[in-house]
Write an enzyme that holds these catalytic residues in place. Structure first.
Site, PDB file in Angstrom:
ATOM      1  N   LYS A  10      72.806 145.314  34.762  1.00  0.00           N
ATOM      2  CA  LYS A  10      74.203 143.804  33.742  1.00  0.00           C
ATOM      3  C   LYS A  10      74.754 143.207  34.781  1.00  0.00           C
ATOM      4  CE  LYS A  10      73.403 143.213  29.487  1.00  0.00           C
ATOM      5  NZ  LYS A  10      71.810 143.081  28.744  1.00  0.00           N
ATOM      6  N   THR A  55      69.480 147.842  30.361  1.00  0.00           N
ATOM      7  CA  THR A  55      70.711 147.126  31.151  1.00  0.00           C
ATOM      8  C   THR A  55      72.035 146.537  30.326  1.00  0.00           C
ATOM      9  OG1 THR A  55      69.948 144.577  30.223  1.00  0.00           O
ATOM     10  CG2 THR A  55      69.244 145.776  32.765  1.00  0.00           C
ATOM     11  N   HIS A 243      88.853 133.672  25.306  1.00  0.00           N
ATOM     12  CA  HIS A 243      88.831 134.129  23.946  1.00  0.00           C
ATOM     13  C   HIS A 243      88.566 135.756  25.092  1.00  0.00           C
ATOM     14  CE1 HIS A 243      88.500 130.777  21.295  1.00  0.00           C
ATOM     15  NE2 HIS A 243      87.290 130.515  21.941  1.00  0.00           N
TER      16      HIS A 243
HETATM   17  O1  LIG Z   1      94.521 129.462  18.244  1.00  0.00           O
HETATM   18  C1  LIG Z   1      93.524 128.989  17.504  1.00  0.00           C
HETATM   19  N1  LIG Z   1      93.389 128.231  17.581  1.00  0.00           N
HETATM   20  C2  LIG Z   1      92.307 127.705  16.651  1.00  0.00           C
HETATM   21  O2  LIG Z   1      92.200 126.992  15.913  1.00  0.00           O
HETATM   22  C3  LIG Z   1      91.059 128.540  16.892  1.00  0.00           C
HETATM   23  N2  LIG Z   1      89.996 128.870  15.891  1.00  0.00           N
HETATM   24  C4  LIG Z   1      89.808 129.663  16.776  1.00  0.00           C
HETATM   25  O3  LIG Z   1      88.268 129.906  15.994  1.00  0.00           O
HETATM   26  N3  LIG Z   1      90.054 130.322  17.365  1.00  0.00           N
HETATM   27  C5  LIG Z   1      91.424 129.421  17.181  1.00  0.00           C
HETATM   28  N4  LIG Z   1      92.704 129.986  17.697  1.00  0.00           N
END
Ligand SMILES: O=c1[nH]c(=O)c2[nH]c(=O)[nH]c2[nH]1
Length: 292
Positions: A10, A55, A243
């Protein structure tokens, strides 16, 4: 025909390990690629998978090792992984682990809480100067200023419809790659000190805000710059929400108390807004990527 050199594994496991030492947090951020080779004739020639460590397993191992052994250094982490793969399965003869480590510096803030970081050597300073023979417009800015808070960020109370699956969270990583443009009131300013102040206030507001959303953090960042830099009329911020997903380590009998994250690079939330002084004319275009 003869099967020549082959390897599999991976690639690009983006693992972020947070170590919490009271209110002081430490971060390790790696991109780990695993390539295994050994007795792999059968899987290629006859289709038997009996010698294949998947993997997917190699990916899980990277994240589980981040929890179990921590990440002292890229080399030490790579050594632990390579030894595990070669020692653990007779069919795996060679393990090559490639690692990139992204360096983070601490954003120092007043008070005991130390969980804010800025990626080193990423950002670019930008400027756009326009003159039509009468009027000047000077827009300064920066891009690729990557920052991360390892706590003091939550996201709850949002709209839910039949497609909403996002769980509410009261403690998450908040990370973004800041792009900012600010427009000066005049063509006569101390450009370098103002740049340094604006950057410092962007960082200070990011680090110092207990975040209920990235939108709220954005507003605080822009407001802080306008409050402290009187020569700036308008600031626009574009903040991709980078994220970090908590990795589920339960299948391996491990807990994950906000320690091991998968840093996903796309898709990303993109939060953008302009903050203006009262009475100021909005002139920075919404699509300011054309400026930077
Ligand atoms: O700070 C955030 N604002 C959003 O509008 C949003 N939308 C999401 O899916 N995560 C987040 N986080």
């Amino acid at each position: 025909m003869i099967l020549g050199q082959n390897q599999y594994g991976k690639a690009e496991n983006r693992v972020v390990r947070i170590t919490r030492d009271g209110t002081t947090h430490h971060i390790k951020d790696l991109n780990v690629s695993v390539a295994l080779s050994g007795d792999m004739e059968d899987v290629h020639l006859s289709g038997s998978n009996a010698a294949v460590l998947t993997t997917d397993t190699t990916k899980n191992t990277v994240f589980a090792f981040a929890k179990e052994h921590g990440i002292a250094s890229a080399e030490a982490f790579g050594i632990a992984l390579a030894r595990h793969f070669v020692a653990g399965q007779p069919s795996i003869r060679t393990a090559r682990i490639r690692l990139e480590e992204y360096a983070w510096a601490r954003i120092e803030t007043p008070g005991p809480r130390r969980h804010s970081f800025v990626r080193e050597n990423q950002e670019t300073r930008t400027a756009q100067v326009t003159f039509d023979g009468t009027d000047w417009e000077i827009v300064s800015g920066l891009k690729d200023l990557v920052v991360l808070n390892s706590t003091d960020s939550e996201f709850t109370g949002y709209l839910k419809d039949r497609y909403t699956t996002l769980p509410e969270t009261r403690d998450r990583i908040l990370a973004t790659r800041v792009q900012a443009c600010w427009r000066h009131a005049s063509a006569d300013a101390d450009w370098d000190p103002v740049y340094r102040q604006a950057r410092e206030h962007l960082l200070g507001a990011f680090a110092g805000t207990y975040s209920l959303s990235l939108q709220q953090t954005l507003y605080r960042m822009g407001t802080r710059v306008l409050e402290n830099c009187p020569g700036i009329e308008e600031i626009r911020l574009s903040l991709p929400n980078q994220h970090h997903f908590l990795v589920d380590l339960e299948p391996f009998g491990l807990t994950n108390d906000n320690e091991v994250y998968h840093a996903a690079d796309r898709p990303y939330g993109l939060i953008e807004a302009t903050i203006l002084r009262e009475g100021a004319e909005p002139r920075i275009p919404a699509d300011m990527t054309t400026l930077a």
